[in-house]
Design a protein around this motif. Structure first.
Motif, PDB file in Angstrom:
ATOM      1  N   VAL A  94     -19.290  -2.837   7.419  1.00 13.01           N
ATOM      2  CA  VAL A  94     -18.788  -3.594   6.280  1.00 13.01           C
ATOM      3  C   VAL A  94     -17.351  -4.011   6.584  1.00 13.01           C
ATOM      4  N   LEU A  95     -17.078  -5.305   6.445  1.00 13.13           N
ATOM      5  CA  LEU A  95     -15.717  -5.823   6.579  1.00 13.13           C
ATOM      6  C   LEU A  95     -15.182  -6.137   5.194  1.00 13.13           C
ATOM      7  N   ALA A  96     -14.034  -5.558   4.865  1.00  7.94           N
ATOM      8  CA  ALA A  96     -13.346  -5.899   3.617  1.00  7.94           C
ATOM      9  C   ALA A  96     -12.123  -6.722   3.994  1.00  7.94           C
ATOM     10  N   ARG A  97     -12.000  -7.888   3.369  1.00  6.98           N
ATOM     11  CA  ARG A  97     -10.943  -8.824   3.744  1.00  6.98           C
ATOM     12  C   ARG A  97     -10.154  -9.267   2.513  1.00  6.98           C
TER      13      ARG A  97
ATOM     14  N   LEU B  51     -13.311   1.375   0.737  1.00  8.50           N
ATOM     15  CA  LEU B  51     -14.425   2.318   0.720  1.00  8.50           C
ATOM     16  C   LEU B  51     -15.110   2.382  -0.639  1.00  8.50           C
ATOM     17  N   SER B  52     -14.338   2.236  -1.707  1.00  6.09           N
ATOM     18  CA  SER B  52     -14.897   2.393  -3.046  1.00  6.09           C
ATOM     19  C   SER B  52     -15.924   1.315  -3.375  1.00  6.09           C
TER      20      SER B  52
ATOM     21  N   CYS C  63      -4.065   1.662  -1.934  1.00 10.02           N
ATOM     22  CA  CYS C  63      -4.255   2.040  -0.531  1.00 10.02           C
ATOM     23  C   CYS C  63      -5.478   1.271  -0.042  1.00 10.02           C
ATOM     24  N   ALA C  64      -5.315   0.453   0.976  1.00 11.89           N
ATOM     25  CA  ALA C  64      -6.386  -0.453   1.401  1.00 11.89           C
ATOM     26  C   ALA C  64      -7.651   0.288   1.807  1.00 11.89           C
TER      27      ALA C  64
ATOM     28  N   GLY D 174       0.802  -1.214   0.000  1.00 13.20           N
ATOM     29  CA  GLY D 174       0.000   0.000   0.000  1.00 13.20           C
ATOM     30  C   GLY D 174       0.836   1.267   0.000  1.00 13.20           C
ATOM     31  N   THR D 175       0.239   2.345   0.467  1.00 16.68           N
ATOM     32  CA  THR D 175       0.874   3.657   0.453  1.00 16.68           C
ATOM     33  C   THR D 175       1.641   3.904   1.741  1.00 16.68           C
TER      34      THR D 175
END
Length: 285
Positions: free
Chosen positions: A187-190, A124-125, A118-119, A89-90
């Motif tokens: 919301v979980l992003a994995r 979010l997107s 960037c995670a 990532g950043t």
């Protein structure tokens, strides 16, 4: 002797999973710089090997960053260009680099950012939560008491909240959210951009049940996104309703413990907090 102008520090975003997400510009910079400052040199060596790049690596992590400033500044003064990368990532976004960039800017060095993966933005997107305003809180505290205090501080914010979380702490974080923000959409992003990328949505309790049914859903790195608090006018109206219910329970002679149970059942929240509010309504003896 020919004057050699100082070099440039490039802050380079690298993939968070899928290696194809490295930008062509980032690849060119990594190929062109004299050396690369990396959070974990062993981890970054694998990325560079994949790209066919062989450059000297110097470690820069949270425990040695302050000590590295003078060393890297000397390389820049000598005219070398340096790339700063993190494990994924950043750089600087919950990763090392802030101290270095701050100090080099104070010394009037040239710092150039290269945008890329960037995670938190990636998550979010695709989360379906409001993105016109959001706040990134990094990692929540590991200790239960500090984590509870932190969530209490964030609980009234109206924008979407974003946190990072590790697999060994995700259940503890969801349990804390179930106690303190039981009605919020989460919301979980994995495993973003990887083979098992997953988005899970629901209340904290619903997400805990998903993880209990399928332990695989608790693996990998997480981005935790929480819907913001209701708008202030809505929240004020709800607080008025809360006060009416508490007053009715008090006036009808319902015991403090029983009243706290009723309030928590109807309105959500922690029984301990309702108990304290009802207790405060009792006349002083």
């Amino acid at each position: 002797m020919t004057y050699q102008p100082p070099g440039t520090l490039y802050v380079v975003a690298t993939p968070i999973g899928n290696l194809q997400d490295l930008t062509p510009r980032a690849a060119r910079v990594l190929e062109s710089v004299t050396r690369i400052a990396a959070e974990d040199t062993r981890h970054s060596a694998r990325l560079l090997a994949h790209l066919g790049i062989n450059k000297p690596l110097i470690s820069l992590h949270e425990h040695n960053e302050a000590r590295r400033v003078d060393t890297l500044d000397a390389y820049l003064e000598a005219g070398e260009d340096i790339a700063l990368i993190s494990d994924a990532g950043t750089p600087l976004i919950s990763d090392p680099g802030f101290v270095l960039v701050r100090e080099l800017r104070a010394r009037q060095r040239h710092v150039v950012p290269l945008p890329g993966a960037c995670a938190l933005v990636t998550a979010l997107s695709a989360a379906g939560l409001p993105t016109d305003r959001f706040t990134f809180g990094g990692f929540l505290p590991a200790k239960p008491g500090a984590r509870r205090q932190s969530l209490e501080k964030w609980s009234t914010r109206e924008e979407t909240l974003v946190f990072y979380e590790s697999p060994h702490r995700i259940e503890h974080t969801l349990q804390a959210l179930a106690e303190q923000l039981p009605e919020r959409a989460i919301v979980l992003a994995r495993e973003l951009t990887k083979t098992f990328e997953t988005f899970l949505q629901g209340s904290a309790q619903e997400l805990l049940e998903i993880l209990a049914d399928d332990p695989n859903q608790g693996r990998g790195e997480f981005v935790v996104m929480i819907a913001g608090a209701p708008a202030m006018d809505e929240r004020q109206a709800r607080d008025i309703d809360d006060e009416r219910l508490l007053k009715a329970l008090h006036d009808e002679g319902v015991g403090v413990k029983q009243g706290a149970n009723i309030a928590a059942s109807l309105l959500g929240g922690r029984k301990k907090e309702w108990y304290a509010r009802l207790q405060a309504m009792k006349p002083e003896v």
